[in-house]
Design a protein around this motif. Structure first.
Motif, PDB file in Angstrom:
ATOM      1  N   ARG A 135       1.016  -1.369   0.104  1.00  0.00           N
ATOM      2  CA  ARG A 135      -0.067   0.051   0.177  1.00  0.00           C
ATOM      3  C   ARG A 135       0.896   1.206   0.093  1.00  0.00           C
ATOM      4  NH1 ARG A 135      -3.383  -3.621   2.339  1.00  0.00           N
ATOM      5  NH2 ARG A 135      -5.682  -3.539   1.733  1.00  0.00           N
ATOM      6  N   ALA A 136       1.915   1.452   0.901  1.00  0.00           N
ATOM      7  CA  ALA A 136       2.940   2.660   0.909  1.00  0.00           C
ATOM      8  C   ALA A 136       3.513   2.582  -0.581  1.00  0.00           C
ATOM      9  CB  ALA A 136       3.658   2.301   1.879  1.00  0.00           C
ATOM     10  N   ALA A 137       3.908   1.095  -1.253  1.00  0.00           N
ATOM     11  CA  ALA A 137       4.731   1.314  -2.136  1.00  0.00           C
ATOM     12  C   ALA A 137       3.882   1.806  -3.503  1.00  0.00           C
ATOM     13  CB  ALA A 137       5.039  -0.086  -2.624  1.00  0.00           C
ATOM     14  N   ALA A 138       2.395   1.434  -3.406  1.00  0.00           N
ATOM     15  CA  ALA A 138       1.812   2.039  -4.571  1.00  0.00           C
ATOM     16  C   ALA A 138       1.419   3.543  -4.420  1.00  0.00           C
ATOM     17  CB  ALA A 138       0.328   1.377  -4.298  1.00  0.00           C
ATOM     18  N   ARG A 139       1.301   3.940  -3.190  1.00  0.00           N
ATOM     19  CA  ARG A 139       1.009   5.473  -2.849  1.00  0.00           C
ATOM     20  C   ARG A 139       2.415   6.277  -3.244  1.00  0.00           C
ATOM     21  NH1 ARG A 139       3.121   8.207   0.946  1.00  0.00           N
ATOM     22  NH2 ARG A 139       3.299   6.437   2.340  1.00  0.00           N
ATOM     23  N   LEU A 140       3.527   5.735  -2.991  1.00  0.00           N
ATOM     24  CA  LEU A 140       4.645   6.678  -3.444  1.00  0.00           C
ATOM     25  C   LEU A 140       4.910   6.392  -4.965  1.00  0.00           C
ATOM     26  CD1 LEU A 140       6.897   5.398  -0.400  1.00  0.00           C
ATOM     27  CD2 LEU A 140       6.375   7.688  -0.878  1.00  0.00           C
ATOM     28  N   LEU A 141       4.738   5.297  -5.539  1.00  0.00           N
ATOM     29  CA  LEU A 141       4.872   5.043  -7.056  1.00  0.00           C
ATOM     30  C   LEU A 141       3.814   6.123  -7.768  1.00  0.00           C
ATOM     31  CD1 LEU A 141       5.582   1.427  -7.309  1.00  0.00           C
ATOM     32  CD2 LEU A 141       7.360   3.088  -7.410  1.00  0.00           C
ATOM     33  N   ARG A 142       2.678   6.051  -7.108  1.00  0.00           N
ATOM     34  CA  ARG A 142       1.542   6.982  -7.779  1.00  0.00           C
ATOM     35  C   ARG A 142       1.827   8.285  -7.896  1.00  0.00           C
ATOM     36  NH1 ARG A 142      -1.613   6.651 -11.915  1.00  0.00           N
ATOM     37  NH2 ARG A 142      -0.547   8.633 -12.574  1.00  0.00           N
TER      38      ARG A 142
END
Length: 633
Positions: A135-142
């Motif tokens: 979830r944190a990864a998806a947020r930062l990549l977005r």
């Protein structure tokens, strides 16, 4: 791609954007960047932030075909105008654009340039993914992707130099989009990625990882027939355009979807903690190689899975690879390891021995699978960087390279390893004079270097600007503090004494050069011995090689190209006909070849040895050459 709202810089701060058209804003107000040539200069500097950009690179970006005689002066005008427009850097009022021996450098902070911010967010997102927090990864990549406003530098792509930088930036953006889409699919939120993946696949139809993510997102969204159709379209496209089949990983994904209904993918548990790190420490004497290091970091930070760094013995290939591996810790959370493919005596290690070491370092589980299959399974499930150092030939590493997954392998080799494809290649030239002097100065002290800069320049040039030789000279002079630089330079300039002088303790340049000599086939050694004498004059042409070898032109071309493939002869970086090219033999290898040739002078090509062909494979002439230099061509 959704265009993000316009950004506003903080008060008094300038903000540059390359991920779209070139823009600069000051306090939210867009700045006029001047005429097209001035914008090309600024774009080229911004594409290499905080790095000296050679004048030649700027010239090629602005005048790719026929630069005027006033090009250098015109560049000074464009840089001066940009300096006045942009004002001082935000770190104490220093000039934002400075000029040094390496070219022009644009000082810029992460918060002032979208590509720097993009890279920081992408690294943070990948680190979170490595820790299992999708979830944190998806947020930062977005958040990183929201900086992407369209094809990078799309208003300046008619310049070949800028277009090359723009393509590199777009490849980085695509890789981050794939990372983000895969994270969203793992989280069961495939619907948010479907439309964007479709648009990108239409623009990049042969990019397999995009296709796989699109298939997964359609399948998870309950659109199984469309997912299978995506694969079928891709299979036909590959056959039509390239004559190839999709990769085994893509075919396995297709088979796994056949006969299955919608299966929502649950967020996976955090991956097992591997994070193997087995790297030598970075040497404090590492100097120069800025362009090559930047290239290496860019391609390994993108989608490249295999990179070959080639160059003669002592060129600094291992040091460059280790430096890059240390700097890429965030990109490869599952580990970074280095394994030598040769033994200390220079002979090649066996495949089983290398696989066993890789298994120990990376924690590859033992099972019923063969060691090679177990290694490939580990590569497919992890994101790690493997440095295969000092590779003697293609056969030594073919089964060790990743067939699928997110791991990357960095290969260092003296020869070109032309049989490995597709790979990204980086050839290490000798150091520039300024870089070689910087390395020497680090070892003997800048004060001593400045006592006789002309002699220091003679030393590095007598070393052939080879990093190992310059380093050994520095270590020797650091001990012999009484020795004038001019006297040591004279010793190195003596062809009969140079290799004897390049010894410091147990470090011998002769030993390293001899190892490179032993790598050559018998025919290549004989040819190199004949060509080495021509190299002292600063290089040789094909006509001179033909005369020295006593053979026909076609045979001489094959012989020279065989040495290029082996890394014993260098050729121009740009395209040029064989007749117009100026070929060179590294000075110290040439001296060693002449030494060896002197002990066997007067003989022809050894009996039974075939004429070398391009690539080092004996030419099928039908009859071995038994007498005379080379058979007439």
């Amino acid at each position: 791609m959704t265009r993000p709202p316009a950004r506003t810089a903080s008060a008094g701060a300038v903000y540059f954007s390359l991920l779209g058209p070139l823009t600069a804003r000051l306090d939210g107000r867009e700045l006029p960047l001047g005429p097209r040539k001035q914008r090309l200069v600024l774009a080229t500097l911004l594409a290499r932030p905080n790095t000296p950009v050679p004048v030649e690179v700027l010239t090629d970006a602005v005048w790719p075909d026929d630069p005027p005689r006033t090009a250098r002066k015109n560049l000074q005008v464009y840089v001066s105008a940009a300096r006045a427009l942009l004002g001082p850097a935000g770190d104490g009022g220093r000039d934002r654009v400075v000029h040094g021996c390496g070219g022009y450098l644009l000082r810029i902070a992460e918060g002032e340039l979208d590509t720097l911010r993009f890279g920081s967010l992408a690294r943070a997102g990948r680190a979170e993914a490595g820790r299992g927090d999708l979830r944190a990864a998806a947020r930062l990549l977005r958040e990183a992707l929201d900086l992407w406003e369209g094809p990078p530098l799309n208003d300046l792509r008619d310049s070949a130099g800028v277009a090359e930088e723009a393509d590199r930036l777009e490849a980085r953006c695509l890789t981050v989009y794939e990372d983000w889409a895969e994270a969203e699919i793992e989280l069961g939120r495939a619907a948010v990625a479907v439309d964007g993946l479709r648009d990108l696949v239409e623009r990049h139809p042969l990019r397999e990882r995009l296709r796989a993510a699109w298939m997964n997102s359609l399948h998870q969204s309950g659109r199984q027939a469309e997912a299978l159709a995506v694969y079928d379209d891709y299979r036909q496209l590959m056959a039509r355009e390239l004559g190839l089949e999709p990769s085994p990983a893509m075919a396995a994904l297709y088979r796994s979807m056949l006969g299955r209904g919608r299966e929502a993918r649950r967020p996976p548990a955090a991956r097992e903690a591997v994070s193997a790190v087995a790297l030598p420490a970075c040497t404090g004497a590492f100097t120069g190689r800025r362009d090559e290091l930047r290239d290496l970091l860019d391609v390994l930070g993108g989608e490249e899975r295999v990179v070959v760094v080639s160059g003669p013995a002592g060129a600094g290939k291992s040091a460059l690879a280790v430096r890059a591996a240390h700097l890429l810790a965030d990109r490869f959370p599952d580990g970074r390891v280095q394994v030598r493919v040769r033994r200390e005596d220079g002979t090649a290690r066996g495949r089983a021995e290398i696989l066993a070491e890789l298994g120990r370092l990376c924690g590859v589980p033992e099972g019923n699978a063969s060691p090679e299959d177990a290694w490939q399974e580990w590569l497919a499930r992890h994101r790690a960087l493997v440095v295969l150092d000092d590779v003697p030939d293609e056969a030594s590493v073919r089964g060790l390279l990743p067939r699928s997954g997110a791991c990357s392998v960095l290969v260092t080799a003296r020869g070109q390893l032309a049989g490995l494809a597709p790979v990204h290649r980086i050839a290490l030239p000798v150091l520039a004079d300024s870089e070689a002097l910087e390395l020497l100065g680090r070892l003997i002290g800048i004060g001593r270097l400045r006592t006789d800069p002309a002699a220091a320049l003679r030393i590095v040039r007598a070393c052939g600007a080879l990093p190992l030789a310059v380093e050994v000279s520095g270590m020797r002079l650091a001990v012999l503090r009484h020795l004038p630089l001019a006297e040591y330079a004279a010793r190195l300039e003596d062809p009969s004494a140079a290799l004897d002088e390049l010894v410091a303790g147990d470090v011998s340049v002769r030993h390293r050069v001899a190892s490179g000599w032993q790598d050559l086939a018998d025919g290549d050694r004989w040819v190199l011995g004949r060509l080495a004498g021509l190299a002292e004059a600063g290089g040789f042409t094909l006509d001179r090689a033909t005369a020295a070898l006593g053979c026909g032109e076609r045979t001489a071309i094959r012989a020279v190209e065989s040495l290029i493939d082996a890394g014993a002869v260098t050729s121009p970086a740009g395209e040029v006909t064989a007749h117009a090219a100026l070929y060179e033999v590294p000075r110290l290898l040439g001296l060693y070849a002449r030494e060896r040739g002197a002990s066997a002078r007067g003989g022809g090509l050894p009996a039974g040895t075939r004429v070398p062909s391009a690539g080092g494979v004996p030419a099928h002439t039908g009859t071995p050459v038994a007498a005379g230099p080379l058979s007439p061509g």
